[in-house]
Design a protein around this motif. Structure first.
Motif, PDB file in Angstrom:
ATOM      1  N   VAL A  72      15.138  80.237   8.379  1.00 48.19           N
ATOM      2  CA  VAL A  72      14.750  79.170   9.307  1.00 48.19           C
ATOM      3  C   VAL A  72      15.900  78.958  10.288  1.00 48.19           C
ATOM      4  N   VAL A  73      15.537  78.727  11.549  1.00 52.10           N
ATOM      5  CA  VAL A  73      16.526  78.477  12.601  1.00 52.10           C
ATOM      6  C   VAL A  73      16.162  77.156  13.265  1.00 52.10           C
ATOM      7  N   CYS A  74      17.120  76.222  13.270  1.00 52.43           N
ATOM      8  CA  CYS A  74      16.865  74.896  13.819  1.00 52.43           C
ATOM      9  C   CYS A  74      18.022  74.513  14.736  1.00 52.43           C
ATOM     10  N   SER A  75      17.707  74.090  15.963  1.00 55.67           N
ATOM     11  CA  SER A  75      18.737  73.725  16.942  1.00 55.67           C
ATOM     12  C   SER A  75      18.813  72.222  17.083  1.00 55.67           C
ATOM     13  N   ARG A  76      20.015  71.743  17.273  1.00 56.59           N
ATOM     14  CA  ARG A  76      20.217  70.314  17.512  1.00 56.59           C
ATOM     15  C   ARG A  76      20.298  70.090  19.019  1.00 56.59           C
ATOM     16  N   TYR A  77      19.374  69.305  19.553  1.00 58.35           N
ATOM     17  CA  TYR A  77      19.469  68.890  20.947  1.00 58.35           C
ATOM     18  C   TYR A  77      19.976  67.456  20.955  1.00 58.35           C
ATOM     19  N   ASP A  78      20.010  66.837  22.116  1.00 60.35           N
ATOM     20  CA  ASP A  78      20.646  65.537  22.224  1.00 60.35           C
ATOM     21  C   ASP A  78      20.164  64.576  21.132  1.00 60.35           C
ATOM     22  N   GLN A  79      18.872  64.329  21.096  1.00 62.62           N
ATOM     23  CA  GLN A  79      18.341  63.310  20.181  1.00 62.62           C
ATOM     24  C   GLN A  79      17.229  63.854  19.291  1.00 62.62           C
ATOM     25  N   VAL A  80      17.236  65.164  19.067  1.00 61.96           N
ATOM     26  CA  VAL A  80      16.132  65.748  18.310  1.00 61.96           C
ATOM     27  C   VAL A  80      16.583  67.064  17.668  1.00 61.96           C
ATOM     28  N   TRP A  81      16.011  67.355  16.494  1.00 62.87           N
ATOM     29  CA  TRP A  81      16.125  68.681  15.903  1.00 62.87           C
ATOM     30  C   TRP A  81      14.920  69.498  16.363  1.00 62.87           C
TER      31      TRP A  81
END
Ligand SMILES: CC(C)(COP(=O)(O)OP(=O)(O)OC[C@H]1O[C@@H](n2cnc3c(N)ncnc32)[C@H](O)[C@@H]1OP(=O)(O)O)[C@@H](O)C(=O)NCCC(=O)NCCS
Length: 158
Positions: A72-81
């Motif tokens: 699984v690949v999950c990116s962290r953006y400003d206010q959201v995964w």
């Protein structure tokens, strides 16, 4: 994040033989092999390298025995995964591998930030799995997938 999931969904032990750990650069040949058997437009090696290089992201591998079974690949953006990619080898599906990966992801990403993802509207298996983990539909991105012009369902877990 996990407090919004039921105890049964979050606390279920990882099924026997499955281990979840950080995805490593050395996993990428096996990842590419699973990726090509899982998607009509697979990610390139460069896309995985880019995601692994982001310190804020969460990239996990699941093994069964000595084989890479899924990731699984999950990116962290400003206010959201943003859940970018999840796939399980066809040889290892329906044994709880994706469930083990998602439980570990929600555990690591625990906090106030929601998760979002896009999924093909025809991918009933994946949509059912996301709904099982509490994701809800929040609209459609028309013709999001360039290979066949298919719409993407936008889902949120918050
Ligand atoms: C979708 C995919 C990742 C599922 O992997 P898997 O390892 O076979 O899934 P699991 O066996 O871990 O099932 C996941 C969990 O969701 C549940 N689930 C799965 N489908 C479900 C459905 N239709 N309805 C309700 N629950 C469902 C399972 O019961 C399981 O929960 P559990 O761990 O509590 O038993 C896999 O089929 C795959 O790689 N598909 C191709 C790539 C893909 O489509 N990725 C998603 C792109 S958005």
């Amino acid at each position: 994040m996990s407090e919004i999931l039921s105890r049964e969904q979050t606390d279920r032990p990882i099924p026997g033989g499955i281990e979840v750990r950080r995805l490593a650069y050395s996993d990428l040949p096996a990842v590419i092999s699973i990726e090509r058997r899982s998607f009509p437009t697979p990610w390139s090696l460069a896309m995985f390298v880019l995601e692994l290089s982001k310190p804020s992201g969460i990239c996990l591998a699941a093994t069964r025995g000595d084989e890479l079974a899924g990731y699984v690949v999950c990116s962290r953006y400003d206010q959201v995964w943003h859940l970018m990619n999840v796939a399980v080898s066809p040889d290892h599906r329906s044994h709880g591998v994706a469930g083990a990966l998602l439980r570990k992801l929600f555990d690591e990403g625990r906090g106030k930030l929601p998760f979002t993802l896009e999924v093909r509207v025809t991918n009933r298996r994946a949509i059912g799995m996301y709904e099982y983990f509490g994701f809800r539909s929040a609209g459609v991105r028309p013709r999001y997938y360039h290979d066949n012009g298919e719409d993407a369902l936008i889902m949120w877990l918050d």
